[in-house]
Design an enzyme around this catalytic site. Structure first.
Site, PDB file in Angstrom:
ATOM      1  N   CYS A 134       0.872  -1.281   0.101  1.00 54.71           N
ATOM      2  CA  CYS A 134       0.084   0.117  -0.035  1.00 54.71           C
ATOM      3  C   CYS A 134       1.045   1.189  -0.026  1.00 54.71           C
ATOM      4  O   CYS A 134       1.700   1.672  -0.924  1.00 54.71           O
ATOM      5  CB  CYS A 134      -0.894  -0.133   1.323  1.00 54.71           C
TER       6      CYS A 134
ATOM      7  N   HIS B 257      -3.837  -5.292   0.168  1.00 58.09           N
ATOM      8  CA  HIS B 257      -3.844  -5.813   1.411  1.00 58.09           C
ATOM      9  C   HIS B 257      -3.750  -7.458   1.335  1.00 58.09           C
ATOM     10  O   HIS B 257      -4.825  -7.998   1.707  1.00 58.09           O
ATOM     11  CB  HIS B 257      -4.479  -5.398   2.428  1.00 58.09           C
TER      12      HIS B 257
ATOM     13  N   GLU C 255      -2.562  -9.258   3.743  1.00 55.84           N
ATOM     14  CA  GLU C 255      -3.169  -9.870   4.993  1.00 55.84           C
ATOM     15  C   GLU C 255      -4.289  -9.464   5.390  1.00 55.84           C
ATOM     16  O   GLU C 255      -4.695  -9.656   6.555  1.00 55.84           O
ATOM     17  CB  GLU C 255      -1.856  -9.050   5.806  1.00 55.84           C
TER      18      GLU C 255
END
Length: 375
Positions: free
Chosen positions: A258, A344, A346
């Site tokens: 990001c 993302h 995660e």
């Protein structure tokens, strides 16, 4: 205590447009920030605590917020990071048996002002057409002119450095100290689930403040480096960009997510720009150009890197493309163990299509360590 949202409230946009609602918890309040929206159907607690959303008024497009309560473990930082919440229906009661408390209690604990009973479909449609902009939410419905004056003083997100507001002040470690892999992470707004993903793969991570020099990080003798997500405009992050340049030059593996992705691009001379209304949701389609496979991803960013400059760069390759608007979603350096993505991997609660990127990072580290051992 159960509340009903009765006190009148409003949303005033920077262009003078007004939307109406009611205060959650029937309390007075005012909050300023850049208004944006997230299309996720779940994961509201993770959104509210994500440092990448610092300084923003969050509009949730899901019709019900708070219906499954809140849990101590479902946070991505040390507290709520959004400036305020705007939603359609706020649930004061929750149905999840293992929730620790209601969302109202969670927001009250963190001092967040929220308004509900808003026509969020109309508001989101307006943002899509006119772009993300500064706004204020308030119960001061009779003070419109005063609110306009105060709103005019709020700085634009473009050019705004926010990483220092959410980064750790002192270094700390995560994971098993006896782990075989050491990763130095530059915190410009890091999420807890990133650290969990690194730790569960067998890494000992040391997290450094946003303005840490390469020399300080390298003195810890890491096997690889990571640059985190975070809020605000990437271009003011001169120290982080300088550190990224030195990390790249040292030859060790580097992974960015990001805002970290944007910092790596800037370190390679690729510019960034503010998007019209950004990407925020958990259903964004991305194409992996290396495998030809599609990924459903979680995204939350209002800036992107310049595609034309990336394509023309002799040392960079575009690895992922956002299928909705063809923006750059991932890059790698051709002659370095460096890669990054604009989304993302995660993501919690999901989707998990892109978790493999952590495995890619660890494979680069393992290969690098093995190569060094044979020299």
């Amino acid at each position: 205590m159960k509340y009903k949202a009765r006190r009148k409230a409003l949303i005033l946009l920077a262009d003078g447009t007004v939307f109406h609602g009611k205060a959650v918890g029937d309390k007075e309040g005012t909050a300023f920030g850049e208004v944006c929206f997230n299309t996720g159907m779940t994961g509201y607690q993770e959104i509210f605590t994500d440092p990448s959303y610092f300084g923003q008024l969050m509009v949730t497009t899901n019709a019900h917020i708070g219906n499954y309560g809140a849990k101590e473990t479902e946070v991505e930082s040390d507290g709520v990071k959004i400036s305020g919440l705007i939603c359609k229906n706020f649930s004061y009661q929750y149905s999840r048996a293992d929730a620790d408390f209601s969302l109202q209690e969670f927001l009250d604990t963190h001092g967040l002002f929220a308004i509900s009973d808003v026509d969020t479909r109309a508001l989101v449609s307006y943002i899509r057409d006119n772009g993300a902009m500064n706004a204020v939410i308030s119960t001061r419905v009779e003070e419109l002119e005063a609110l306009k004056e105060e709103l005019a003083e709020i700085p634009s997100m473009k050019g705004l450095e926010l990483a220092s507001s959410v980064s750790t002040k002192t270094p700390y470690t995560e994971g098993d100290s006896d782990a075989g892999i050491r990763i130095a992470a530059l915190d410009i707004g890091i999420k807890k689930n990133i650290l969990r993903n690194l730790a569960k793969r067998g890494a000992h991570i040391k997290v450094f403040p946003h303005d840490t020099s390469f020399e300080t990080m390298e003195a810890w003798n890491p096997d690889g480096y990571f640059i985190s997500n975070g809020p605000g405009d990437p271009e003011p992050l001169k120290e982080a960009v300088a550190t990224a340049k030195e990390i790249i030059a040292c030859g060790k593996p580097l992974f960015g997510i990001c805002l970290g992705h944007q910092v790596i691009a800037l370190a390679n001379g690729v510019s960034t720009y503010k998007m019209h209304h950004g990407h925020r949701g958990i259903n964004h389609p991305v194409m992996n150009l290396q495998t030809g496979k599609g990924e459903i991803t979680s995204q939350n960013h209002g800036f992107a890197i310049n595609r034309e400059e990336t394509e023309a760069h002799p040392d960079l390759e575009i690895t992922h493309i956002h299928l909705n608007d063809q923006t750059v979603a991932g890059i790698r350096m051709k002659d370095k163990k460096v890669f990054s993505v604009q989304y993302h991997p995660e993501a919690s609660p999901g989707p998990h299509d892109a978790e493999y990127l952590f495995d890619t990072f660890f494979k680069l580290i393992e290969d690098s360590v093995s190569s060094d051992a044979t020299v």
